[in-house]
Motif scaffolding. Structure first.
Motif, PDB file in Angstrom:
ATOM      1  N   ASP A   1     -29.452  48.244   0.234  1.00  0.00           N
ATOM      2  CA  ASP A   1     -28.108  47.764   0.578  1.00  0.00           C
ATOM      3  C   ASP A   1     -28.220  46.556   1.495  1.00  0.00           C
ATOM      4  N   GLY A   2     -27.565  45.481   1.119  1.00  0.00           N
ATOM      5  CA  GLY A   2     -27.596  44.257   1.916  1.00  0.00           C
ATOM      6  C   GLY A   2     -28.872  43.456   1.754  1.00  0.00           C
ATOM      7  N   GLY A   3     -29.810  43.948   0.962  1.00  0.00           N
ATOM      8  CA  GLY A   3     -31.092  43.265   0.791  1.00  0.00           C
ATOM      9  C   GLY A   3     -30.971  42.031  -0.080  1.00  0.00           C
ATOM     10  N   LEU A   4     -31.666  40.987   0.316  1.00  0.00           N
ATOM     11  CA  LEU A   4     -31.694  39.733  -0.430  1.00  0.00           C
ATOM     12  C   LEU A   4     -33.137  39.415  -0.796  1.00  0.00           C
ATOM     13  N   LEU A   5     -33.344  38.900  -1.996  1.00  0.00           N
ATOM     14  CA  LEU A   5     -34.676  38.517  -2.432  1.00  0.00           C
ATOM     15  C   LEU A   5     -35.112  37.306  -1.624  1.00  0.00           C
ATOM     16  N   ASP A   6     -36.260  37.403  -0.970  1.00  0.00           N
ATOM     17  CA  ASP A   6     -36.721  36.354  -0.063  1.00  0.00           C
ATOM     18  C   ASP A   6     -38.178  36.044  -0.343  1.00  0.00           C
ATOM     19  N   ARG A   7     -38.516  34.755  -0.337  1.00  0.00           N
ATOM     20  CA  ARG A   7     -39.912  34.331  -0.457  1.00  0.00           C
ATOM     21  C   ARG A   7     -40.462  34.137   0.949  1.00  0.00           C
TER      22      ARG A   7
ATOM     23  N   GLN B   1     -33.401  36.138   6.213  1.00  0.00           N
ATOM     24  CA  GLN B   1     -33.461  35.061   5.227  1.00  0.00           C
ATOM     25  C   GLN B   1     -33.022  33.732   5.824  1.00  0.00           C
ATOM     26  N   ASN B   2     -32.037  33.750   6.686  1.00  0.00           N
ATOM     27  CA  ASN B   2     -31.584  32.507   7.322  1.00  0.00           C
ATOM     28  C   ASN B   2     -32.643  31.920   8.246  1.00  0.00           C
ATOM     29  N   SER B   3     -33.589  32.745   8.679  1.00  0.00           N
ATOM     30  CA  SER B   3     -34.678  32.251   9.519  1.00  0.00           C
ATOM     31  C   SER B   3     -35.850  31.733   8.691  1.00  0.00           C
ATOM     32  N   ASN B   4     -35.708  31.778   7.373  1.00  0.00           N
ATOM     33  CA  ASN B   4     -36.788  31.345   6.485  1.00  0.00           C
ATOM     34  C   ASN B   4     -36.293  30.227   5.576  1.00  0.00           C
ATOM     35  N   ARG B   5     -35.734  29.199   6.191  1.00  0.00           N
ATOM     36  CA  ARG B   5     -35.207  28.069   5.439  1.00  0.00           C
ATOM     37  C   ARG B   5     -36.050  26.840   5.723  1.00  0.00           C
ATOM     38  N   ARG B   6     -36.005  25.902   4.802  1.00  0.00           N
ATOM     39  CA  ARG B   6     -36.799  24.680   4.969  1.00  0.00           C
ATOM     40  C   ARG B   6     -36.391  23.879   6.195  1.00  0.00           C
TER      41      ARG B   6
ATOM     42  N   ASN C   1     -33.187  26.903 -15.227  1.00  0.00           N
ATOM     43  CA  ASN C   1     -31.981  26.345 -15.851  1.00  0.00           C
ATOM     44  C   ASN C   1     -31.492  25.130 -15.074  1.00  0.00           C
ATOM     45  N   GLN C   2     -31.676  23.959 -15.646  1.00  0.00           N
ATOM     46  CA  GLN C   2     -31.272  22.719 -14.961  1.00  0.00           C
ATOM     47  C   GLN C   2     -29.781  22.659 -14.676  1.00  0.00           C
ATOM     48  N   LYS C   3     -28.985  23.468 -15.341  1.00  0.00           N
ATOM     49  CA  LYS C   3     -27.538  23.491 -15.099  1.00  0.00           C
ATOM     50  C   LYS C   3     -27.148  24.471 -13.996  1.00  0.00           C
ATOM     51  N   HIS C   4     -28.098  25.277 -13.509  1.00  0.00           N
ATOM     52  CA  HIS C   4     -27.810  26.218 -12.418  1.00  0.00           C
ATOM     53  C   HIS C   4     -27.487  25.414 -11.167  1.00  0.00           C
ATOM     54  N   LYS C   5     -26.482  25.835 -10.417  1.00  0.00           N
ATOM     55  CA  LYS C   5     -26.039  25.084  -9.242  1.00  0.00           C
ATOM     56  C   LYS C   5     -27.139  24.909  -8.190  1.00  0.00           C
ATOM     57  N   ALA C   6     -28.113  25.802  -8.161  1.00  0.00           N
ATOM     58  CA  ALA C   6     -29.179  25.718  -7.153  1.00  0.00           C
ATOM     59  C   ALA C   6     -30.515  25.226  -7.719  1.00  0.00           C
ATOM     60  N   PHE C   7     -30.534  24.782  -8.963  1.00  0.00           N
ATOM     61  CA  PHE C   7     -31.790  24.369  -9.591  1.00  0.00           C
ATOM     62  C   PHE C   7     -32.539  23.316  -8.778  1.00  0.00           C
ATOM     63  N   ALA C   8     -31.841  22.339  -8.225  1.00  0.00           N
ATOM     64  CA  ALA C   8     -32.502  21.257  -7.473  1.00  0.00           C
ATOM     65  C   ALA C   8     -33.334  21.794  -6.318  1.00  0.00           C
ATOM     66  N   ASN C   9     -32.904  22.890  -5.699  1.00  0.00           N
ATOM     67  CA  ASN C   9     -33.614  23.462  -4.559  1.00  0.00           C
ATOM     68  C   ASN C   9     -34.707  24.454  -4.958  1.00  0.00           C
ATOM     69  N   TYR C  10     -34.818  24.739  -6.231  1.00  0.00           N
ATOM     70  CA  TYR C  10     -35.805  25.713  -6.707  1.00  0.00           C
ATOM     71  C   TYR C  10     -36.649  25.063  -7.807  1.00  0.00           C
ATOM     72  N   GLY C  11     -36.274  25.245  -9.052  1.00  0.00           N
ATOM     73  CA  GLY C  11     -37.037  24.668 -10.159  1.00  0.00           C
ATOM     74  C   GLY C  11     -37.198  23.163 -10.031  1.00  0.00           C
ATOM     75  N   GLY C  12     -36.185  22.514  -9.502  1.00  0.00           N
ATOM     76  CA  GLY C  12     -36.230  21.062  -9.341  1.00  0.00           C
ATOM     77  C   GLY C  12     -37.257  20.590  -8.331  1.00  0.00           C
TER      78      GLY C  12
ATOM     79  N   GLY D   1     -43.369  28.509  -1.687  1.00  0.00           N
ATOM     80  CA  GLY D   1     -44.146  29.236  -2.680  1.00  0.00           C
ATOM     81  C   GLY D   1     -43.288  29.730  -3.830  1.00  0.00           C
ATOM     82  N   ASN D   2     -43.952  30.243  -4.828  1.00  0.00           N
ATOM     83  CA  ASN D   2     -43.279  30.712  -6.038  1.00  0.00           C
ATOM     84  C   ASN D   2     -42.782  32.144  -5.899  1.00  0.00           C
ATOM     85  N   TYR D   3     -41.974  32.543  -6.864  1.00  0.00           N
ATOM     86  CA  TYR D   3     -41.537  33.932  -6.955  1.00  0.00           C
ATOM     87  C   TYR D   3     -42.661  34.718  -7.620  1.00  0.00           C
ATOM     88  N   GLU D   4     -43.327  35.541  -6.838  1.00  0.00           N
ATOM     89  CA  GLU D   4     -44.429  36.378  -7.312  1.00  0.00           C
ATOM     90  C   GLU D   4     -44.587  37.533  -6.342  1.00  0.00           C
TER      91      GLU D   4
END
Length: 137
Positions: free
Chosen positions: A53-59, A79-84, A18-29, A64-67
């Motif tokens: 509990d407290g779990g966040l989806l992380d690549r 997750q904070n240790s896995n940033r660009r 969704n190009q209107k999603h606030k985070a699209f530029a960092n993902y689909g974009g 890479g893609n979501y798979e």
């Protein structure tokens, strides 16, 4: 009724499509996609299981893609240790983020990262020369 897991899935789809999603530029974009299998919620739920509990989806591979082979549940700290923008260093034989290495060595992170990013110091010099001292010319 929509579950927490459903909303994690829906947000993942939105970030990538969704190009209107606030985070699209960092993902689909930037080309991050969701595998065909995971475009169906039930498949995503079967592969990932319930969100802990407290779990966040992380690549695992941030580019890479979501798979199934690239995703896991992580804590906020993981997750904070896995940033660009993370800088990885060898710290006593282990590959960790610069922030973690500074924590282990009792160093203040901000001046160390400034030495590397702004002043162009090598990671080795930035970590080994005491704060307040300059590099040898």
């Amino acid at each position: 009724m929509k579950t927490r897991l459903y909303w994690v899935w829906a947000d993942m789809i939105g970030r990538c499509t969704n190009q209107k999603h606030k985070a699209f530029a960092n993902y689909g974009g930037r080309g991050i996609t969701v595998c065909d299998r995971w475009r169906v919620f039930q498949n995503f739920a079967a592969d990932m299981g319930e969100r802990p509990d407290g779990g966040l989806l992380d690549r695992e591979d941030n580019n890479g893609n979501y798979e199934p082979s690239n995703c896991k549940w992580s804590t906020r700290k993981e997750q904070n240790s896995n940033r660009r923008n993370c800088i990885y260093v060898d710290c006593d034989g282990e590959r960790v983020t610069l922030k973690e290495c500074c924590r282990r060595k009792g160093l203040t992170y901000r001046p160390i990262v400034k030495r590397i990013q702004t002043l162009g110091w090598s990671i080795s010099d930035a970590l080994s020369i005491p704060l307040g001292q300059r590099r040898a010319a």
